[in-house]
Write a protein that holds these residues in place. Structure first.
Motif, PDB file in Angstrom:
ATOM      1  N   GLU A 100      -2.146  28.535  39.730  1.00  0.00           N
ATOM      2  CA  GLU A 100      -0.617  27.865  39.511  1.00  0.00           C
ATOM      3  C   GLU A 100      -0.770  26.264  39.509  1.00  0.00           C
ATOM      4  OE1 GLU A 100       3.570  28.066  41.991  1.00  0.00           O
ATOM      5  OE2 GLU A 100       1.993  29.448  42.600  1.00  0.00           O
ATOM      6  N   GLN A 139      -0.125  26.769  30.069  1.00  0.00           N
ATOM      7  CA  GLN A 139      -0.856  26.018  30.653  1.00  0.00           C
ATOM      8  C   GLN A 139      -2.067  25.495  29.712  1.00  0.00           C
ATOM      9  OE1 GLN A 139      -2.590  27.987  34.249  1.00  0.00           O
ATOM     10  NE2 GLN A 139      -1.238  26.758  35.732  1.00  0.00           N
ATOM     11  N   GLY A 141       8.540  31.338  24.146  1.00  0.00           N
ATOM     12  CA  GLY A 141       8.436  32.625  24.854  1.00  0.00           C
ATOM     13  C   GLY A 141       6.922  32.725  25.495  1.00  0.00           C
ATOM     14  N   TRP A 142       6.070  31.649  25.639  1.00  0.00           N
ATOM     15  CA  TRP A 142       4.716  31.996  25.997  1.00  0.00           C
ATOM     16  C   TRP A 142       4.690  32.111  27.503  1.00  0.00           C
ATOM     17  CZ3 TRP A 142       0.273  28.849  23.443  1.00  0.00           C
ATOM     18  CH2 TRP A 142       0.505  28.880  21.980  1.00  0.00           C
ATOM     19  N   ASP A 143       3.580  32.857  27.905  1.00  0.00           N
ATOM     20  CA  ASP A 143       3.480  33.069  29.257  1.00  0.00           C
ATOM     21  C   ASP A 143       2.857  31.844  30.086  1.00  0.00           C
ATOM     22  OD1 ASP A 143       0.866  33.228  29.285  1.00  0.00           O
ATOM     23  OD2 ASP A 143       0.856  35.491  28.846  1.00  0.00           O
ATOM     24  N   ASP A 144       2.965  31.902  31.482  1.00  0.00           N
ATOM     25  CA  ASP A 144       2.423  30.754  32.212  1.00  0.00           C
ATOM     26  C   ASP A 144       1.254  30.363  31.750  1.00  0.00           C
ATOM     27  OD1 ASP A 144       4.645  30.325  33.305  1.00  0.00           O
ATOM     28  OD2 ASP A 144       4.250  31.446  35.329  1.00  0.00           O
ATOM     29  N   ASP A 145       0.122  31.235  31.711  1.00  0.00           N
ATOM     30  CA  ASP A 145      -1.396  31.090  31.519  1.00  0.00           C
ATOM     31  C   ASP A 145      -1.596  30.347  30.033  1.00  0.00           C
ATOM     32  OD1 ASP A 145      -1.766  31.960  34.058  1.00  0.00           O
ATOM     33  OD2 ASP A 145      -2.702  33.630  33.476  1.00  0.00           O
ATOM     34  N   GLU A 146      -1.030  31.034  29.139  1.00  0.00           N
ATOM     35  CA  GLU A 146      -1.372  30.506  27.807  1.00  0.00           C
ATOM     36  C   GLU A 146      -0.592  29.252  27.592  1.00  0.00           C
ATOM     37  OE1 GLU A 146      -1.004  34.898  25.172  1.00  0.00           O
ATOM     38  OE2 GLU A 146       0.964  33.668  25.644  1.00  0.00           O
ATOM     39  N   LYS A 148       7.269  27.639  27.107  1.00  0.00           N
ATOM     40  CA  LYS A 148       7.537  28.764  27.948  1.00  0.00           C
ATOM     41  C   LYS A 148       9.036  28.856  27.431  1.00  0.00           C
ATOM     42  CE  LYS A 148       6.198  27.288  31.676  1.00  0.00           C
ATOM     43  NZ  LYS A 148       5.625  27.082  33.204  1.00  0.00           N
TER      44      LYS A 148
END
Length: 396
Positions: A115, A92, A85-90, A81
């Protein structure tokens, strides 16, 4: 420097240290740890507790760090992240794939996309701190392979297992020195070059109870009396005997073998630096439990370092008969005298020729039987390292 041709060489560190009111180490009941030795109760600090304080000091001294965690997946996700710059779901899911690809047994908490979703290893994994970023970079290089949801223990990952293993298997100065237990990845286990004993008081030491209260400032300002909180805490005092040893042959073998750092190194020079950092860190380390309410930051009264060619030799048995306080009080000087007397005897019994060099430093008067006196701990460490590596460099 082929390890097969290295002579056995151990640096033994013996320390006497007087510690005032403190609670350096507690058990599961929040009580001061103790041990019965020689028929009397002593205050004890476990090797695990002191080794953690030692390792933290050592990492700062050597400039390399290692991380022990079950939460590699979350650490990888955080890097993805922040750096990629990855989003939270990716992120995770990618962290979960790294854990699964490692082949280490894992637990799953929550559901993908939630979450609280997280995949953790069953046991603690010890790896160089910068390996977390390497694992994140590896995942970032295969974005198409980390989209599959990890939801049950039989799920697999398409990430390259060999690459994940290579990163986790890697060592650094901390792991070369303190070792690593990791059986689920081939050749990842490392036998530590350092052994640390439980510290214990040289004399009988009674645990005492401190009854304390906390006052509510506003209640007091309004003229009311009474405490807002009351509790009890245990503490003790004493002169501790501490012992540790470092096996130079094991250290050099770790550095020369499959657990070497990712960058080439001069094994001899790096081993010297590691040894010096270990000695200095053990001398200066102190567990930090209850530090804000006790501040027990004393310096050792006596440090003796010997270079042995055969095997480590602890002087703990010097205190099987508990030290009696001096006529005017105090256990420090009496402990030093008892240690010196025992050291002379046992060194002779084991063979004087096994001691390649011996040095000491301390607050007391000169003593015979512990080798050459140094005027500071830094000078003591420097002299000991020089003496230890002279025969090793002759075999390079």
């Amino acid at each position: 420097m082929p390890t097969a041709h290295l002579p056995a060489c151990f640096l033994d560190v013996h320390i006497l240290q007087s510690v005032p009111v403190s609670t350096l180490n507690r058990d599961d009941l929040n009580a001061v740890k103790t041990v019965d030795y020689g028929g009397v109760r002593r205050t004890r600090v476990s090797s695990q507790s002191w080794k953690r304080a030692l390792r933290q000091e050592f990492q700062k001294a050597i400039g390399q760090f290692a991380t022990r965690t079950r939460r590699i997946g979350k650490a990888v996700a955080d890097v993805l992240k922040e750096k990629h710059g990855w989003d939270d779901d990716e992120a995770q899911l990618a962290g979960a794939h790294i854990v699964v690809a490692s082949g280490i047994k894992f637990d799953i908490k929550g559901k993908p996309g939630q979450e609280d979703y997280e995949v953790t290893t069953n046991g603690l994994v010890y790896l160089p701190s910068d390996a977390i970023e390497e694992l994140a970079d590896l995942a970032a290089g295969h974005p198409d392979k980390v989209k599959k949801k990890i939801e049950k223990s039989t799920d697999t990952s398409r990430l390259p297992t060999a690459d994940v293993h290579a990163i986790i298997r890697r060592g650094n100065a901390v792991i070369h020195t303190f070792g690593r237990m990791l059986t689920e990845i081939d050749d990842a286990g490392v036998d530590g070059a350092v052994q640390v004993a439980h510290a214990f008081t040289t004399h009988r030491s009674d645990v005492q109870v401190d009854y304390f209260t906390a006052v509510d400032d506003l209640t007091a300002a309004w003229g009311e009396t009474g405490s807002a909180h009351l509790n009890e805490a245990e503490f003790s005092t004493g002169t501790f005997y501490r012992f540790a040893t470092i096996d130079l042959r094991e250290l050099v073998a770790n550095m020369s073998g499959a657990h070497n750092s990712k960058e080439p190194c001069d094994v001899t020079e790096d081993a010297r630096n590691i040894t010096g950092a270990f000695l200095s860190s053990f001398i200066r380390s102190l567990p930090q439990a209850k530090k804000n309410s006790t501040a027990p930051h004393t310096a050792p009264d006596l440090v003796h370092i010997s270079v042995r060619s055969d095997r480590p030799l602890s002087f703990a048995a010097a205190f099987e008969t508990p030290v009696r306080s001096a006529q005017g009080g105090g256990h420090g000087a009496a402990s030093r005298n008892q240690l010196v007397e025992y050291a002379r005897t046992v060194i002779t019994l084991m063979g004087d020729d096994r001691v390649l060099a011996a040095h000491w430093a301390g607050t007391g008067q000169d003593v015979e039987g512990l080798g050459t006196r140094a005027n500071s701990f830094d000078a003591l460490v420097e002299a000991s390292v020089e003496a230890a590596f002279a025969p090793l460099e002759g075999n390079a």
